[in-house]
Design an enzyme around this catalytic site. Structure first.
Site, PDB file in Angstrom:
ATOM      1  N   ARG A 142      10.179  17.169   5.037  1.00 56.00           N
ATOM      2  CA  ARG A 142      10.078  18.556   5.485  1.00 56.00           C
ATOM      3  C   ARG A 142      10.179  18.690   6.997  1.00 56.00           C
ATOM      4  NH1 ARG A 142       4.602  20.417   2.669  1.00 56.00           N
ATOM      5  NH2 ARG A 142       4.039  18.339   3.443  1.00 56.00           N
ATOM      6  N   HIS A 174       4.305  -3.993  -5.685  1.00 52.55           N
ATOM      7  CA  HIS A 174       4.629  -4.873  -4.559  1.00 52.55           C
ATOM      8  C   HIS A 174       3.978  -6.249  -4.697  1.00 52.55           C
ATOM      9  CE1 HIS A 174       0.760  -3.212  -3.103  1.00 52.55           C
ATOM     10  NE2 HIS A 174       0.653  -4.353  -2.460  1.00 52.55           N
ATOM     11  N   LYS A 233       5.366 -10.811  -3.910  1.00 49.65           N
ATOM     12  CA  LYS A 233       4.745 -11.806  -3.035  1.00 49.65           C
ATOM     13  C   LYS A 233       5.161 -13.215  -3.463  1.00 49.65           C
ATOM     14  CE  LYS A 233       0.679  -9.080  -1.776  1.00 49.65           C
ATOM     15  NZ  LYS A 233       0.927  -9.098  -0.334  1.00 49.65           N
ATOM     16  N   GLU A 271     -11.199  -6.250  -1.100  1.00 48.60           N
ATOM     17  CA  GLU A 271     -10.864  -5.692   0.204  1.00 48.60           C
ATOM     18  C   GLU A 271     -12.147  -5.506   1.006  1.00 48.60           C
ATOM     19  OE1 GLU A 271      -7.333  -2.728   0.091  1.00 48.60           O
ATOM     20  OE2 GLU A 271      -8.479  -2.337  -1.733  1.00 48.60           O
ATOM     21  N   HIS A 315      -1.714  -4.352 -10.674  1.00 43.86           N
ATOM     22  CA  HIS A 315      -1.715  -5.667 -10.019  1.00 43.86           C
ATOM     23  C   HIS A 315      -2.397  -6.748 -10.864  1.00 43.86           C
ATOM     24  CE1 HIS A 315      -0.201  -3.439  -6.769  1.00 43.86           C
ATOM     25  NE2 HIS A 315      -1.318  -3.183  -6.122  1.00 43.86           N
ATOM     26  N   LYS A 318     -13.639  -2.392  -2.962  1.00 45.84           N
ATOM     27  CA  LYS A 318     -13.566  -2.127  -1.522  1.00 45.84           C
ATOM     28  C   LYS A 318     -14.922  -2.390  -0.882  1.00 45.84           C
ATOM     29  CE  LYS A 318      -9.744   1.171  -1.695  1.00 45.84           C
ATOM     30  NZ  LYS A 318      -8.830   0.289  -0.931  1.00 45.84           N
TER      31      LYS A 318
END
Length: 514
Positions: free
Chosen positions: A69, A206, A210, A244, A268, A366
């Site tokens: 945009r 993704h 790896k 994480e 994952h 997390k």
């Protein structure tokens, strides 16, 4: 025997089956990037495109079109891309490489529901065909929230962009999550399938790009050392961890209502489980690998007692890296009454002859103790132990640990005699690390995946059947949690809620502390 050339790849007459040193190079093509102003594009996708060009893996006839945009001209987008590449590229920056790449950079300003903007996009890519020789080959990367996928796909159909002509190809790249449950995944697939044939749909996970994930297959099937150990006779249990040490940060708007299980386990971790548990494929073709993964996912069984076989938590204030941090409910944009989990753990079994009775423990969270992703196979203890308990009190279970990130590599843990007069056995480790064993740095996952899309090589992309099987595993857990109220709080900087430790302790096991 002449090596077959993949669709979209540039044939190399010098390459033979005995010479793998020559790289795969994408053929002429245009990559259209939707969501080009987002963090993913800036930090991962644009740098990956540059790194491919810098490695000589993109042809001179390559075009990059951003769609957003923003009130930008072509040069504005090129400047933004330049800055992103300078800041985040993996390979050294070279002005001559950027200059050639930037000659094919274009930008189209518009809303996703704007017919005129997509007509302009169609004209822009046709201009690149004429000026850059891109051959009418277009890949559309949807770096967007899933709710916007149908709008874009329908616009691509209406504008004629999804329809290949002559010998050209059209492909669409979809970022996860692929829906938020089984029903929505099927609805999304129906929309995409109406426009693109299955072989033209590339679902990006993704993690599958790896090097260390791909090394699971190499480790298992290229060596005689490990595969004989890879079964229920010798493996006590398997732990798959993605931890994480950061909070949700700027992802609060996306994350709340999604949670750790949908964000990480459904894609994952279940993909890692499938690679660890699958049988050897007949080849490394996409269909053969996917078939074996689907067999595993269809054989996964949830515990009968979900209260005992699952755990969920939500990080509370604590200390991380020497600094005091707030809890999830204190993050900007998170409602005070949010029941979204930031930690999820499951106990699963794979009901096959190889794995029957072996628990697979999956966890993600997390604000945990450190950032690490690993797969750990813990082996059974030796029977008829001739050593006394005192001799082996410092020895744990033998283990094979595949480190996905960081410090990519493989660790073997086993017992060895401590030097001295006494027969004392203690754990020691043997380590393989990518950084020490190979001179070339591992490519970023997005480099490999984008190149595979442009070449038309699909082994690393899950197909719809895998997505649906994964949701069939997770949906009952999400439905159970929905009636359980708030997740259990855990202190930031620790390794999760007490219920997660209790899940393993009931069976005489404990989580690894990486």
């Amino acid at each position: 025997m002449k090596e077959p050339v993949m669709p979209g790849a540039t044939p190399n007459p010098l390459r033979s089956e005995l010479d793998r040193r020559l790289p795969r190079v994408a053929g002429p093509s245009v990559l259209v990037l939707f969501g080009v102003t987002g963090d993913l594009a800036r930090k991962k996708l644009l740098p990956a495109i540059y790194d491919l060009a810098n490695r000589g893996l993109l042809p001179p006839g390559f075009g990059l079109v951003g769609f957003a945009r923003r009130d930008w001209e072509h040069q504005d987008f090129a400047k933004e891309a330049y800055e992103a590449v300078r800041e985040h590229a993996r390979t050294p920056f070279r002005e001559d490489v950027w200059r050639q790449l930037s000659e094919g950079v274009r930008f189209v300003q518009g809303e996703l529901h704007d017919d005129e903007a997509f007509d302009t996009l169609a004209e822009t890519v046709r201009d690149l065909d004429a000026s850059r020789g891109t051959g009418g080959n277009y890949a559309f990367y949807l770096s967007l929230p899933p709710k916007l996928f149908p709008t874009v796909v329908k616009q691509l159909k209406r504008s004629g962009l999804a329809e290949p002509r002559d010998d050209s190809w059209r492909r669409v790249i979809i970022e996860k999550p692929f829906g938020h449950d089984l029903e929505s995944a099927k609805e999304l697939n129906a929309v995409v399938d109406d426009v693109f044939p299955p072989q033209s749909v590339f679902r990006i996970d993704h993690y599958l790009g790896k090097e260390t994930v791909q090394n699971i297959m190499a480790l298992r099937f290229a060596n005689t050392l490990f595969e004989p150990l890879w079964n229920r006779d010798l493996v006590d249990h398997v732990q798959i961890t993605m931890a994480e040490d950061i909070g949700v940060g700027g992802r609060a708007g996306y994350y709340d209502g999604i949670g750790a299980a949908r964000d990480v386990i459904q894609n994952h971790l279940l993909q890692l489980l499938a690679l660890v548990a699958m049988e050897e494929p007949v080849s490394f073709s996409a269909d053969a690998i996917r078939a074996e993964k689907e067999k595993v996912l269809s054989a996964v069984r949830l515990p009968d007692d979900l209260a005992a076989g699952t755990a969920r938590g939500q990080y509370a204030p604590g200390w991380q890296g020497g600094a005091e941090v707030g809890g999830y409910l204190q993050e900007q944009g998170i409602p005070d009454d949010s029941t979204t989990e930031t930690y999820a753990a499951l106990r699963l079994e794979v009901n096959t002859r190889r794995w029957a009775g072996v628990p697979f423990y999956l966890r993600t969270g997390k604000r945990l103790g450190r950032r690490v992703t690993e797969v750990a196979l813990a082996f059974r203890r030796t029977p008829n132990q001739v050593f006394s308990q005192v001799d082996t009190e410092d020895m744990g279970q033998n283990a094979l640990v595949l480190r996905i990130q960081p410090d990519e590599g493989v660790t073997m843990r086993f017992g060895s005699k401590v030097p001295g007069a006494a027969m004392e056995v203690r754990d020691v480790t043997m380590d393989f690390t990518y950084g020490q064993s190979f001179t070339e740095a591992s490519p970023e996952a997005y480099e490999r995946l984008i190149l595979d899309v442009l070449i038309g090589d699909p082994p690393l992309f899950p197909r719809q059947q895998e997505v649906e099987l994964s949701w069939e595993i997770l949906d009952p857990v999400e439905e159970f949690w929905a009636g359980q109220g708030r997740p259990e709080p855990y202190t930031s900087g620790t390794w999760g809620p007490e219920s997660s430790d209790a899940m393993l302790a009931r069976e005489g096991r404990q989580w690894r502390r990486p």
